[in-house]
Design a protein around this motif. Structure first.
Motif, short mmCIF file in Angstrom:
data_model
loop_
_atom_site.label_atom_id
_atom_site.label_comp_id
_atom_site.label_asym_id
_atom_site.label_seq_id
_atom_site.Cartn_x
_atom_site.Cartn_y
_atom_site.Cartn_z
N ALA A 28 0.57 -0.91 0.00
CA ALA A 28 -0.45 0.22 0.26
C ALA A 28 0.50 1.33 0.16
O ALA A 28 1.66 0.95 0.78
CB ALA A 28 -0.58 -0.56 1.55
N VAL A 29 0.63 2.02 -0.98
CA VAL A 29 1.55 2.79 -1.57
C VAL A 29 0.91 4.58 -0.38
O VAL A 29 -1.06 4.69 -0.28
CB VAL A 29 1.89 3.61 -2.53
N GLY A 30 1.10 5.17 0.42
CA GLY A 30 0.65 6.20 1.27
C GLY A 30 1.68 7.31 1.69
O GLY A 30 2.95 7.04 0.83
N ASP A 31 2.10 8.48 2.37
CA ASP A 31 2.87 9.58 2.61
C ASP A 31 2.99 9.48 4.64
O ASP A 31 3.95 10.02 4.79
CB ASP A 31 1.73 10.41 2.65
N VAL A 32 2.84 8.01 4.88
CA VAL A 32 3.90 8.01 6.22
C VAL A 32 4.66 7.85 5.77
O VAL A 32 5.13 5.86 5.56
CB VAL A 32 2.82 7.18 6.82
N LEU A 81 2.69 2.01 20.83
CA LEU A 81 2.69 2.11 19.44
C LEU A 81 1.03 2.19 18.97
O LEU A 81 1.14 2.83 17.88
CB LEU A 81 3.25 0.16 19.51
N GLU A 82 0.22 1.91 20.11
CA GLU A 82 -1.46 2.32 19.46
C GLU A 82 -1.61 3.73 19.20
O GLU A 82 -1.68 4.05 17.93
CB GLU A 82 -2.19 2.12 20.46
N GLU A 83 -0.76 4.80 19.67
CA GLU A 83 -0.32 6.13 19.38
C GLU A 83 -0.22 6.54 18.34
O GLU A 83 -0.63 6.82 18.00
CB GLU A 83 -0.49 6.62 20.97
N LEU A 84 1.29 5.41 18.32
CA LEU A 84 1.86 6.23 16.93
C LEU A 84 0.89 6.21 15.82
O LEU A 84 1.23 6.99 14.70
CB LEU A 84 3.41 5.12 16.79
N CYS A 85 0.67 4.59 15.95
CA CYS A 85 -0.60 4.05 14.54
C CYS A 85 -1.52 5.24 14.68
O CYS A 85 -2.10 5.59 13.19
CB CYS A 85 -0.72 2.89 14.84
N ASP A 86 -2.03 5.22 15.66
CA ASP A 86 -3.84 6.13 15.19
C ASP A 86 -3.12 7.20 14.96
O ASP A 86 -4.27 8.16 14.26
CB ASP A 86 -3.97 6.12 16.59
N ALA A 87 -2.15 8.05 15.42
CA ALA A 87 -1.66 9.63 14.95
C ALA A 87 -1.26 9.49 13.95
O ALA A 87 -2.08 10.60 13.59
CB ALA A 87 -0.62 10.06 15.44
N ALA A 88 -0.65 9.06 13.16
CA ALA A 88 -0.35 8.91 12.16
C ALA A 88 -1.06 8.72 11.14
O ALA A 88 -1.10 9.64 10.03
CB ALA A 88 0.96 7.27 11.72
#
Ligand SMILES: Nc1ncnc2c1ncn2[C@@H]1O[C@H](COP(=O)(O)OP(=O)(O)OP(=O)(O)O)[C@@H](O)[C@H]1O
Ligand SMILES: [Mg+2]
Length: 701
Positions: A394-398, A522-529
């Motif tokens: 999956a291509v994206g911007d993160v 890690l959950e916050e890292l993913c959710d915030a990203a």
């Protein structure tokens, strides 16, 4: 300002083999820097003590001066409030006898007679030389109780007055400083000046390892240091090497060699080759393996030196013992960068560390940059360059930078499961050469990257990291998750500041100071990203909640305060408009509660948001769907685009919807609306948008 007197005091102590300065010496230095402290005279006998007290004026304080007694009150060697000459003479004897009986070997230089400061609110100002960030300043509340309260803040030196002000404002119990129970508010500018001067001392004298000004008495007007202690260290660290540019060929190669490619599908050397092919890499791929003629249909070479064309990047998967040789061949072939997957280096102890150092030396001399060793590789899905595993397309911007391989691929996996993608994933492993700072700098200029997410366990040169974060944060958010226990250094033994400064606390403070967004797990890292990738920056921190579930609305509201958001108060005209247009069973407020009836009246979300979005007091919106509400995207479509036009981020929490929830979440996210499974996670993610908004406004002046 640097001065000879201070230099001599430090040199004198070190010559005596003393790793600290006495209180009177420490106070002399801070006086030279303009920090207010008590008048003091060192007395060698009773008579001198009385004369000193007469000169200073009563009441006075007596304290022992002895290289063996660092914490004086622990051995009863501090006497306060002595009112006359007789009390001073008696006090002198009492201290000498007390120390003799409690620390029999103590060598006593005399007794320090000092002015008795008026009691007031006690704070601590400290400083330490952090192994990662260098000179770092601490502020805390509580004086003698600081270690119990542990309410402290940190900033990396040198400090501006503004930053010092932030340190004071950050304290949890700052209300104590604002005046409670008859105590007046304290003079905060007087404290910030002491912080800045302490920072200057640390910068001026690398021999000073830690400073404790504990306590500092804070008054309505002014402040006074009543105890000071400087800890010294002889080792002065050499400057770290300069920033070096990460070559773009490492992440966007035109040609790649997989050194240690394997025909055995179980082997990493096979999986990586297979993933590069499967990801659709357009450039040349050269498997290198002396035993095979061909692997998965690609011509195989005995050595990278046998390849005819240029090789931009090499992925190295050979056993540790062969890596040095391979690196030398890469240098000879003028490969730009090597991604060394092989383990068995610093990760296994000192023998491995030696090999790693040799590899680095060969690479540096030959101009070859290295990612790893002991890493899980890199991926650039847009370029079809998946030199890692598993394959996430999956291509994206993160962009993800991670010391851990699993986490480097977990964030892309999470994003890909949420209708998003990533621009780069880089697993750093042992970081012998390229580190987080190099990559953050590189990615800050990468047009395909809008958000940088970092997992790190810390790095040797924290200042380099901080600077890279600072530069990048002006362009895009840099989210940082720090793993690893809070460790106390050697300094903890001697100074209060040391025992309060675990490396995690200092790390997070430094990252925030540099403009990074520090997340907790890690959950916050993913959710915030996800939020940063899908939404734009809000104009302020005022949130509107529209819900069908009263309980979820309450939970979302409760969460706001922790993350720095407030529930907006809608204008009267908006409230009137909502009342007129919504059925009477809807509760108009914030949250706007459409109640469980919304299940059969899903268009009420649109009706209410059409009106509420016109209200200027709304900076961001959380929509909560409870029960299995369907057709959520149809309903939100028009208001979502209205919100986007107005610059209002809109997120959704969908819960309690079983199968329907899965379907609706997917549709919403495919259409660019971030969906979270709980109100708390949604509010938290929106909270991070606000954190970055504040950082941006700070960076811009
Ligand atoms: N000159 C002074 N005027 C007023 N109070 C004082 C003065 N010196 C010390 N005190 C009080 O006595 C307490 C103990 O003194 P001091 O901090 O010098 O002792 P210490 O044992 O060296 O401290 P520590 O090792 O905990 O830093 C202080 O916290 C302060 O409350
Ligand atoms: Mg003290």
């Amino acid at each position: 300002m640097k001065n000879n007197k201070t230099q001599n005091l430090i040199r004198g102590a070190l010559t005596e083999g003393r790793s600290f300065l006495y209180e009177h010496e420490s106070k002399e230095i801070i006086t030279l820097y303009g920090v207010p402290t008590t008048k003091q005279i060192l007395a060698r006998n009773e008579g001198e003590a009385e004369a000193a007290a007469d000169k200073i004026g009563y009441p006075v304080v007596l304290k022992v001066v002895s290289p063996q007694v660092l914490h004086k009150s622990d051995v009863g060697a501090v006497l306060l409030g002595l009112k006359n000459g007789i009390a001073v003479r008696e006090g002198y004897q009492k201290i000498i006898n007390g120390v003799k009986s409690r620390v029999p070997d103590a060598e006593v230089l005399g007794v320090l007679v000092q002015e008795m400061a008026r009691p007031s609110t006690e704070v601590i100002v400290g400083a330490l030389r952090d192994p990662q960030f260098g000179p770092t300043v601490m502020f805390g509340i509580g004086g003698v109780f600081t270690e119990i309260i542990r309410d402290v803040s940190f900033r990396v030196a040198p400090l501006t007055l503004k930053e010092a002000g932030e340190m004071v404002a950050e304290i949890k119990y700052r209300k104590i400083l604002e005046g409670v129970r008859g105590n007046p508010a304290v003079d905060v500018p007087a404290l910030t000046e002491i912080l800045v001067k302490t920072s200057q001392i640390m910068v001026d004298y690398p021999e000073i390892n830690a400073i404790d000004l504990n306590p500092v008495l804070a008054y309505e007007k002014g402040a006074m240091v009543v105890d000071a202690r400087f800890i010294l260290s002889e080792e002065v660290k050499a400057a770290e090497p300069q920033d070096r540019l990460t070559p773009r060929e490492l992440l966007e190669p035109k040609s790649v060699a997989v050194i240690g490619a394997s025909s055995n599908p179980e082997k990493i050397g096979h999986k990586i080759l297979r993933n590069i092919v499967d990801a659709g890499f357009k450039g040349s791929i050269y498997p290198i393996n002396p035993r095979d003629a061909e692997i998965i249909g690609l011509k195989c070479y005995k050595s990278v030196l046998d390849v005819q064309g240029d090789v931009d990047a090499a992925v190295v998967v050979v056993p540790a013992a062969h890596v040095l040789q391979v690196v030398k061949e890469c240098v000879e072939k003028k490969v730009k960068g090597a991604i060394i997957i092989s383990s068995g280096f610093k990760d296994i102890g000192s023998d491995g560390a030696k090999m790693e150092a040799d590899i680095l030396k060969a690479a540096r001399e030959g101009g070859l940059r290295i990612i790893g060793p002991n890493c899980q590789g890199v991926s650039n899905p847009k370029a079809g360059f998946c030199a890692t595993w598993p394959l996430v397309e999956a291509v994206g911007d993160v962009a993800v930078i991670s010391q851990s391989g699993t986490i480097a691929l977990e964030v892309p996996s999470y994003l890909s499961g949420n209708g998003l993608g990533y621009s780069k994933a880089i697993a750093l492993g042992n970081k012998s050469d390229i580190d987080e700072a190099d990559l953050i700098s590189w990615l800050s200029g990468d047009d395909d990257t809008r958000v940088i997410a970092v997992y790190t366990e810390g790095m040797k040169n924290g200042v380099k990291l901080m600077k890279a974060v600072q530069r990048a944060s002006a362009e895009k958010p840099v989210l940082i998750l720090k793993g690893g226990k809070t460790e106390m250094g050697k300094r903890a033994v001697l100074a209060h500041t040391g025992s309060l400064a675990g490396n995690k606390e200092v790390f997070e403070a430094a990252i925030r100071q540099g403009g990074g967004v520090s997340v907790n797990n890690l959950e916050e890292l993913c959710d915030a990203a996800k939020a940063f990738s899908m939404l734009q920056s809000p104009k302020g921190n005022k949130l509107l909640i529209v819900t069908s579930s009263g309980g979820s609305g309450i939970l979302a509201s409760d969460e706001c305060e922790h993350v720095g958001l407030t529930l907006t108060k809608l204008h009267e005209s908006t409230v009137r408009g909502l009342r007129d247009s919504l059925p009477s069973w809807c509760v108009v407020g914030n949250p706007i509660d459409l109640t469980g009836n919304a299940m059969n009246n899903v268009t009420l979300y649109r009706d209410s948001l059409e009106i509420a979005l016109e209200d200027e007091s709304v900076d961001m919106v959380l929509v909560i769907f409870g029960d299995p509400i369907t057709q959520t995207w149809d309903t939100l479509k028009s208001v979502a685009s209205k919100a986007a036009t107005l610059g209002i981020p809109l997120a959704v929490a969908y819960l309690g919807g079983a199968e329907v929830q899965i379907v609706e979440t997917k549709t919403l996210q495919e259409n660019g609306i971030p969906v979270y499974p709980t109100p708390g996670r949604a509010v938290n993610a929106l909270g991070y948008l606000n954190v970055y908004r504040r950082i941006m406004s700070r960076l811009n002046g």
